[in-house]
Structure formats: C-alpha cells, structure tokens
Write a protein that holds these residues in place. Structure first.
Motif, PDB file in Angstrom:
ATOM      1  N   LYS A 134       6.518  10.776   3.518  1.00 23.12           N
ATOM      2  CA  LYS A 134       5.873  10.111   4.641  1.00 23.12           C
ATOM      3  C   LYS A 134       4.388   9.888   4.338  1.00 23.12           C
ATOM      4  O   LYS A 134       3.840   8.816   4.588  1.00 23.12           O
ATOM      5  N   ALA A 135       3.737  10.912   3.761  1.00 23.00           N
ATOM      6  CA  ALA A 135       2.318  10.758   3.431  1.00 23.00           C
ATOM      7  C   ALA A 135       2.131   9.710   2.353  1.00 23.00           C
ATOM      8  O   ALA A 135       1.183   8.925   2.383  1.00 23.00           O
ATOM      9  N   ASN A 136       3.071   9.673   1.400  1.00 20.80           N
ATOM     10  CA  ASN A 136       3.012   8.688   0.327  1.00 20.80           C
ATOM     11  C   ASN A 136       3.080   7.276   0.880  1.00 20.80           C
ATOM     12  O   ASN A 136       2.379   6.380   0.435  1.00 20.80           O
ATOM     13  N   PHE A 137       3.938   7.094   1.890  1.00 21.64           N
ATOM     14  CA  PHE A 137       4.096   5.762   2.473  1.00 21.64           C
ATOM     15  C   PHE A 137       2.890   5.380   3.323  1.00 21.64           C
ATOM     16  O   PHE A 137       2.366   4.285   3.242  1.00 21.64           O
ATOM     17  N   LEU A 138       2.421   6.352   4.133  1.00 22.59           N
ATOM     18  CA  LEU A 138       1.367   5.997   5.074  1.00 22.59           C
ATOM     19  C   LEU A 138       0.015   5.829   4.402  1.00 22.59           C
ATOM     20  O   LEU A 138      -0.856   5.153   4.934  1.00 22.59           O
TER      21      LEU A 138
END
Lengths: 237, 175, 198
Positions: free
Chosen positions: A9-13
């Motif tokens: 999720k952090a990678n995407f955001l």
C-alpha cells in the motif's frame, strides 16, 4: 523476504503523494506543459504514459538478472523505445484524434526522465510484483498531476470543459462555467502553462512550510512546558 | 573484459534487439489496415463537411485517369461527389504540397457549376499549424470570396501554399 | 538568393518566434535544472547545440535512405534514440580528452543530454513534418541557437533571483517558472517580427 504488512500500500501511494514525479521530483515536465491544454489530452497522455511505464517496469524487472552491468542503459533504452513505438502505432490505429493532438510527444515518452529513472532506480532491484505496483502508483500520480494542470488551464483559458473531442466514444458536450468573454486566454498559451505550474509548486511549498512551522511551534510549546514543569518541581522541593 | 563475458553481453543485447524488432513488426501488421481505414474515413468526413451530410463518393480516380487529366504540381486524386439520389453535385480534389515549414494535405471542393465551395484540411504538419488554422483556413471555409482574404496572416508561407493549391484546382476545373 | 533568404528566415523563426523552450516546450528539464550559473549554462547550451546538429546530420539520411526504402519507417524512434545515446557517449569522450575542466564542470549533466527532449524532438519532428535536408538543418541550427540563447538569458536572471527578496513559498523553482512565463510573453510579442513574411 522481510516485508511489513503495509508495504504494497505504501509502495502504491508514494507515487501519488509523497514522491509525485511531477510536483515533488520535478521530472517529466516537457509533456506536462505541452499536453495540458485540455483535460482530455492530459488524461490520454497519462494513460499512454502509465501503459509504457507498467510494461517497461515489468520487463526490466523480469530481465534484471540477465542484463550485464555495462550495457544497462542502452538495453533499458531499447526496451522503453520498443514499447513507445508499439503504443504509438496502437494509438494511431484506434485513437487517431489523440494521436494528432499529442503529436510528437508520444515519441518523447522515450526520453521522459520518469520512465528511465524508475527502470534504473527501482525495477532493476526489485521483483516483478513490486515493480508493477510502483509503476501503477507513479503512473497514476503523473496522471493526477497532469489532470490538475489541465483543469486550471482549460477552466481559466476557455471558460469551461469540452468532452468528447478526443475520446470520440463520449458524446460531445461543452460545459461552460465562466461566461464567454470573461475567460483569460493567456492560460491556453505557453506562458500560462508556466504560470500554472509555478503557482501549483508555490502552493505545495506554502502548505509544506505551514506544516513545518506548526510542527516547530508545537515543539517549542512542548519545550516551554517541560521547562516550566522542571522549574515547578525544583520550586516545590 | 574477457572473451566469455563479451560473448554473453553481445548475445543478450542481440536477443533484446531482435525481440523488440519482432514485437514492433507484429504490431505493425495488426494496425496497418486499421490506419489505412482511418484515412479513408477521414476523407469521407471531409467530403461531408464540405458538401453536407447528404453527399457520398460516387467514384474516385487518380488525377491523370480522370476528365481533368494534365500536368499538376499538387493535385493527386479527384473524387466525384453525388447526393443520395445519384445526382452529381460536385468534385473534391485531394491536394498535397510542402514548403519550408512542412507538408499540407487537403481537400478542395468545387460544385458541378465550377464554383469554389470549401476546403478541408486532412493533415497539416506545418510548424505554425494552429496560426494557419485560426487566421486563414477558417476565413476561407465556405467563403466564395476566398481570393480577397489576405495571405499575410502570421503563417504567410503556409497560407500562400494553400492559396496556390486552390488556384491550381480552379485552373483544372475550368479546363 | 531566394533559397538563402528562406533558409535564414527558417533559422530565425525556429530560434525566436517558435522558440524551442518557451513555445515548443522541448528542453525544460535542463532549462530548470542547470541554469543556476551562467558558465555551466553556456557550456550545456554548447554541448546541446553540438549534439542536435550532429544528430540531425545522421538521423535524416538514416530515415530517408535506409528506413524508408526498406519500408520499416516505424522503427525510427528506436533508431534515433540509439544514435543519440551513442553520440552523447562520443561527445563525452571527446570533451574529456580535449577539455577536462569543462568535463568536470558539466559533471552529471552530460549523460542527461540523452534524455533532453530537444534532441529527440527535433530529429523526430524533422521526419514527421517531411522537411527536406536543408530545412532540417535550418530547423536544427535554429533550435539549438534558440536553446543556447534562452538558457544563458534565463541563468543571468536566476543568478539575481537568488539574492532577491521573494516570498518564502516562491523561493527557488516557483519564482523561476513565473520568470519563464514573463519571458514567454515577451517572445509572444515577436510574432509579427517579419511583418507578415512568416
């Protein structure tokens, strides 16, 4: 592999907010200023860019153990140029309006710093799934940034929005918000692109400065409070 | 670097180059027909823009096999236009030419009574294309007095080229 | 005589009226990134000039005499970018040998000429527009001279902006962009430069 739970999720955001390729890293500015005359062109450019970024990230990640170190950059360039040529031919066939609007800037995705930068910095060191998520985030962040610039340029420059001119499967519809005769035509010119870009960057810097100032203020209050407490404790003794 | 390393590097690069050429070739085969179909559709929509929605192409022929045969610098094709009941309403000439700033391809429409009707730009690769469009082409579209529009419009080389092409068509029609 | 005049007009028009950075948006990344000092801007501008002209001299014949007769003109983007990447390597070696101080001051910006939109943009638009060889060279010379002119002028303004009293949110890049916008407006006034000739 050690990964904590929120890594994907952090990678995407991160591509959308913290490391937005256009507004934070200031990369890929050439298409951002040239193709944002209307929101349809901006969305089209964003979609094509995301497609090339995803494909190149996946392929570079798949081949990352096979490509020798010395010829890394020419190999990446050939891979990216291949996908850009494919995208160009598909656009010319199936979205001819978008092709004639964007013109030479579809070919210029090859030299877009974001694509090459992501291939060298991330995709050559991580596995396929992570590279895919990273590409999705960066592409979406770039499209949101392009959309923001085009939003202001078209709203202030022509007074409203035109739908259906490039994506011809949408019925043509012109939404006029500012009455005709009161629009500022400068924003459709090149000078207006620089102004909008500079004002957006200034707004982001202002918000960042305010956050930092507020944080410094809170820290200072905390320090004063602690000094008071130490004084009171010392005084009561 | 030693020989084995060199060979592995060359083979890897060769494989990448070959597969990319293959991919591009395959995409070209897939999209070639759609692109030429798009060009035909563009001509049809241009004819509809000049002559109205009721028109269709009755026949098309290269200029030298038609009744307007002769030595032309810009004209390539002529389309005989008729309306839905097969009555002749005019001719559309496809012209293309280039100058210092790029290439222009357009349709020039003349009615069957040899009067100038309108133009339609198929492709405009000029450097100052938008100026040419705003300042000159919009003024000569559907304007019978196209001779009176000044070519000095900010894209003078392009406007001169357009005017020369229309004049050549006029010479062809009045033969 | 007519050809000579139109050649000069083509150079001047792609240098001033349809300026490469402020109107066509080609070389923005180095324009914003390198222009903090006048010397490095000048060096960067010269290197880009050299690469653009050499790239046009190689890419135009490559397209018209190799790719077009063979029917594989869709491979033009791949071919051009490979030519440009190798050219930049060669120019780097050349500069390193003949002027090591310039090489050191350019630093990381030399490989960055490969990703400069201006080089690939000029090469691609020459063949997209179907220009003749002479006009392609005029386009290339005008573009590179325009880039050199604008980046040097912009860097002189930016040097003074460093010590000016700008609001805190505008410090650095935003005020530089507003300056670029004002320069673009100034160049818009040149549109009637040749009194209706262009």
């Amino acid at each position: 592999m050690k990964r904590n739970k929120g890594y994907t999720k952090a990678n995407f955001l991160k591509g959308i907010l913290i490391e937005n390729p256009l507004f934070v890293s200031i990369l890929g500015t050439c298409p951002a200023l040239a193709t944002t005359k209307s929101i349809e062109a901006a969305i089209g450019m964003g979609l094509l860019f995301t497609f090339v970024l995803i494909c190149s990230n996946i392929l570079v990640s798949l081949l990352r153990k096979l490509i020798p170190e010395e010829v890394r950059t020419p190999a990446y360039i050939v891979i990216i140029a291949t996908f850009v040529t494919i995208v160009k031919m598909l656009t010319q066939a199936f979205l001819p309006e978008l092709y004639s609007t964007l013109g030479v800037f579809i070919s210029l995705i090859v030299v877009n710093c974001i694509v090459l930068g992501r291939a060298e910095a991330y995709a050559s060191k991580n596995n396929v799934f992570d590279s895919l998520i990273d590409a999705l985030g960066m592409g979406l962040g770039y499209m949101v940034a392009l959309f923001t610039m085009a939003f202001f340029r078209e709203l202030l420059g022509t007074g409203g929005f035109t739908f259906g001119k490039i994506f011809t499967f949408i019925p043509t519809y012109k939404l006029q918000i500012i009455p005709k005769g009161y629009e500022i035509k400068l924003f459709q010119n090149p000078a207006g692109a620089f102004i909008v870009f500079g004002l957006i960057l200034a707004t982001i810097a202002c918000i960042k400065n305010r956050k930092e100032a507020y944080k410094a203020y809170l820290d200072k209050q905390e320090k004063i409070r602690k000094a008071q407490e130490a004084k009171n404790v010392g005084g009561n003794k | 670097m030693d020989k084995k390393h060199l060979i592995i590097t060359s083979i890897t690069l060769g494989v990448i180059a070959a597969s990319s050429a293959l991919l591009i070739g395959v995409t070209n085969l897939i999209t070639k027909d759609k692109i030429s179909q798009n060009e035909k559709e563009k001509i049809v929509s241009g004819i509809k823009a000049i002559f109205g929605n009721e028109s269709k192409i009755k026949e098309e022929s290269p200029i030298n096999e038609s009744i307007f045969a002769g030595e032309y610098k810009y004209i390539n094709y002529v389309y005989t236009i008729s309306d839905n009941s097969d009555v002749l309403i005019g001719y559309a000439f496809k012209t293309s030419g280039s100058n210092n700033f790029g290439k222009i391809t357009m349709l020039v429409g003349y009615t069957s009574t040899k009067i100038y009707k309108s133009v339609y730009m198929i492709s405009d690769e000029q450097t100052f294309a938008s100026t040419l469009e705003d300042e000159y082409v919009t003024k000569i579209t559907d304007n019978p007095d196209y001779q009176d529009v000044d070519v000095h419009c900010g894209a003078t080389y392009g406007a001169t080229l357009v005017k020369e092409m229309i004049d050549e068509v006029k010479g062809a029609v009045n033969k | 005589m007519n050809i000579f005049i139109s050649f000069i007009l083509a150079i001047l028009s792609s240098m001033l009226i349809d300026n490469v950075v402020l109107s066509r948006f080609y070389g923005i990344c180095p324009f914003l990134g390198v222009s903090k000092k006048v010397n490095s801007s000048f060096g960067m501008g010269l290197a880009v000039t050299f690469v653009i002209i050499l790239a046009t001299l190689i890419c135009w014949p490559l397209y018209n005499y190799v790719l077009l007769p063979a029917g594989i003109q869709y491979l033009d983007t791949v071919a051009y970018i490979l030519v440009i990447a190798s050219l930049v390597q060669l120019v780097g070696l050349f500069i390193k040998k003949f002027s090591p101080s310039l090489y050191k001051s350019l630093g990381i910006y030399l490989p960055l000429i490969t990703t400069n939109c201006a080089v690939l943009g000029v090469a691609q638009s020459n063949t997209d527009q179907g220009l003749t060889f002479l006009n392609s060279i005029a386009n290339a010379v005008g573009t590179s001279l325009g880039f050199l002119l604008i980046i040097v002028v912009f860097s002189t303004i930016r040097v003074r902006l460093e010590s000016a009293n700008t609001p805190k949110a505008f410090k650095g890049l935003p005020i530089a962009l507003i300056t670029a916008a004002i320069m673009a407006i100034a160049l818009m006034g040149l549109q009637g430069l040749f009194q209706g000739l262009i």
